[in-house]
Motif scaffolding. Structure first.
Motif, PDB file in Angstrom:
ATOM      1  N   GLU A 108       0.801  -1.218   0.000  1.00 35.65           N
ATOM      2  CA  GLU A 108       0.000   0.000   0.000  1.00 35.65           C
ATOM      3  C   GLU A 108       0.839   1.276   0.000  1.00 35.65           C
ATOM      4  O   GLU A 108       0.338   2.352  -0.344  1.00 35.65           O
ATOM      5  CB  GLU A 108      -0.945   0.010   1.211  1.00 35.65           C
ATOM      6  CG  GLU A 108      -0.249   0.167   2.569  1.00 35.65           C
ATOM      7  CD  GLU A 108       0.397  -1.120   3.056  1.00 35.65           C
ATOM      8  OE1 GLU A 108       1.103  -1.074   4.084  1.00 35.65           O
ATOM      9  OE2 GLU A 108       0.195  -2.166   2.401  1.00 35.65           O
ATOM     10  N   ASP A 109       2.130   1.185   0.389  1.00 35.58           N
ATOM     11  CA  ASP A 109       2.916   2.416   0.488  1.00 35.58           C
ATOM     12  C   ASP A 109       4.269   2.342  -0.211  1.00 35.58           C
ATOM     13  O   ASP A 109       5.109   3.223  -0.017  1.00 35.58           O
ATOM     14  CB  ASP A 109       3.120   2.815   1.951  1.00 35.58           C
ATOM     15  CG  ASP A 109       3.833   1.743   2.769  1.00 35.58           C
ATOM     16  OD1 ASP A 109       4.141   0.682   2.205  1.00 35.58           O
ATOM     17  OD2 ASP A 109       4.070   1.983   3.960  1.00 35.58           O
ATOM     18  N   PHE A 110       4.492   1.332  -1.051  1.00 32.78           N
ATOM     19  CA  PHE A 110       5.795   1.230  -1.684  1.00 32.78           C
ATOM     20  C   PHE A 110       6.045   2.351  -2.675  1.00 32.78           C
ATOM     21  O   PHE A 110       7.204   2.761  -2.900  1.00 32.78           O
ATOM     22  CB  PHE A 110       5.963  -0.134  -2.370  1.00 32.78           C
ATOM     23  CG  PHE A 110       5.359  -0.224  -3.749  1.00 32.78           C
ATOM     24  CD1 PHE A 110       6.120   0.005  -4.880  1.00 32.78           C
ATOM     25  CD2 PHE A 110       4.010  -0.531  -3.915  1.00 32.78           C
ATOM     26  CE1 PHE A 110       5.571  -0.089  -6.150  1.00 32.78           C
ATOM     27  CE2 PHE A 110       3.456  -0.615  -5.170  1.00 32.78           C
ATOM     28  CZ  PHE A 110       4.229  -0.390  -6.297  1.00 32.78           C
ATOM     29  N   VAL A 111       4.968   2.883  -3.271  1.00 34.85           N
ATOM     30  CA  VAL A 111       5.148   3.980  -4.227  1.00 34.85           C
ATOM     31  C   VAL A 111       5.721   5.210  -3.536  1.00 34.85           C
ATOM     32  O   VAL A 111       6.491   5.974  -4.129  1.00 34.85           O
ATOM     33  CB  VAL A 111       3.822   4.315  -4.933  1.00 34.85           C
ATOM     34  CG1 VAL A 111       4.015   5.468  -5.921  1.00 34.85           C
ATOM     35  CG2 VAL A 111       3.294   3.100  -5.683  1.00 34.85           C
ATOM     36  N   GLU A 112       5.371   5.404  -2.272  1.00 29.55           N
ATOM     37  CA  GLU A 112       5.927   6.528  -1.523  1.00 29.55           C
ATOM     38  C   GLU A 112       7.450   6.403  -1.449  1.00 29.55           C
ATOM     39  O   GLU A 112       8.168   7.413  -1.501  1.00 29.55           O
ATOM     40  CB  GLU A 112       5.331   6.588  -0.119  1.00 29.55           C
ATOM     41  CG  GLU A 112       3.827   6.747  -0.082  1.00 29.55           C
ATOM     42  CD  GLU A 112       3.352   8.005  -0.790  1.00 29.55           C
ATOM     43  OE1 GLU A 112       4.108   9.005  -0.819  1.00 29.55           O
ATOM     44  OE2 GLU A 112       2.225   7.991  -1.318  1.00 29.55           O
TER      45      GLU A 112
END
Length: 256
Positions: A108-112
């Motif tokens: 859910e937050d790897f793009v960050e």
């Protein structure tokens, strides 16, 4: 929560000059499960990693002060592998892989993590990860089975110009521009012959005019091609077998 760990065994690249490539851990290292050896097996992107390092070695050999280098990040989104972070790090060291930073995060937050590390290109074997990164403006490509047969001593990039020029999402254009310009500058460091970096362009549809427009557009963005092929509707499989690219930017169906 996402975390990024610098690899103290690798000299860190110049953040302002390097071409930052993030690769999913599952593409580079096979999952060894919770038991077994301390070292993961190698995955489909292993030849790609070796080719990236080959380009860097040649650049530094020609100019020890070179700052335009590939800066490689390994991105882990699997919970079990996050728990095995020490095994991931030791595996890359075992195989001599020059990973500058390790990003451990959730799906859910790897793009960050990609955005925070100013990644120019993200590569994964997971279509969902590629889609999520692309939607946030990170230039991304899907790795496929052909990566196994790609050479390890020369990095081969294939651009599918039909999609890149005509149908790229608006929010991915700046990312693509940065990637193309730095890749073009890097390719320009080498001569025509015996280059460790090869860039090919293919148009699958349209005729001579569209083909010429595609090459002119890429050239205006700082990238010249070593090879260019206008298929004009011909089957695309044979050209992939001939070029054997490590990754393709454009139509993701090519990477399957």
């Amino acid at each position: 929560m996402a975390s990024t760990i610098a690899n103290v065994d690798v000299k860190q690249k110049d953040a302002e000059q390097a071409l930052v490539v993030a690769i999913s851990c599952s593409a580079v290292l096979e999952d060894a499960g919770d038991d077994g050896d301390d070292v993961h097996g190698v995955g489909v992107a292993f030849p790609l990693m070796q080719a990236l390092q080959s380009v860097n070695r040649r650049l530094v050999a020609a100019n020890p002060a070179e700052s335009l280098l590939f800066d490689v990040l390994l991105v882990t989104t699997d919970e079990r592998r996050r728990r095995q972070s020490a095994r991931v790090v030791s595996s890359t060291k075992h195989y001599g892989l020059e990973v500058s930073r390790f990003c451990f995060s959730g799906r859910e937050d790897f793009v960050e993590s990609l955005l925070a590390n100013q990644v120019h290109l993200f590569l994964s074997t997971e279509p969902e990860e590629v889609t999520l990164a692309s939607q946030r403006g990170v230039l991304s490509a899907l790795l496929g089975r052909q990566s196994w047969s790609s050479p390890s001593e020369q990095l081969r990039v294939l651009l599918y110009a039909d999609d890149i020029i005509n149908t790229a999402p608006a929010n991915s254009i700046p990312a693509a521009q940065r990637f193309w310009s730095r890749l073009g500058a890097m390719r320009g460091r080498f001569g025509v012959l015996d280059s460790p970096l090869s860039v090919s362009v293919v148009t699958a549809r349209g005729g001579r005019q569209k083909f010429g427009d595609a090459l002119a557009t890429l050239r205006s963005r700082g990238l010249d091609a070593d090879e260019a092929h206008c298929l004009a509707g011909a089957p695309r499989g044979p050209i992939l077998e001939l070029l054997r690219p490590h990754f393709l930017l454009g139509d993701v169906t090519w990477s399957s």
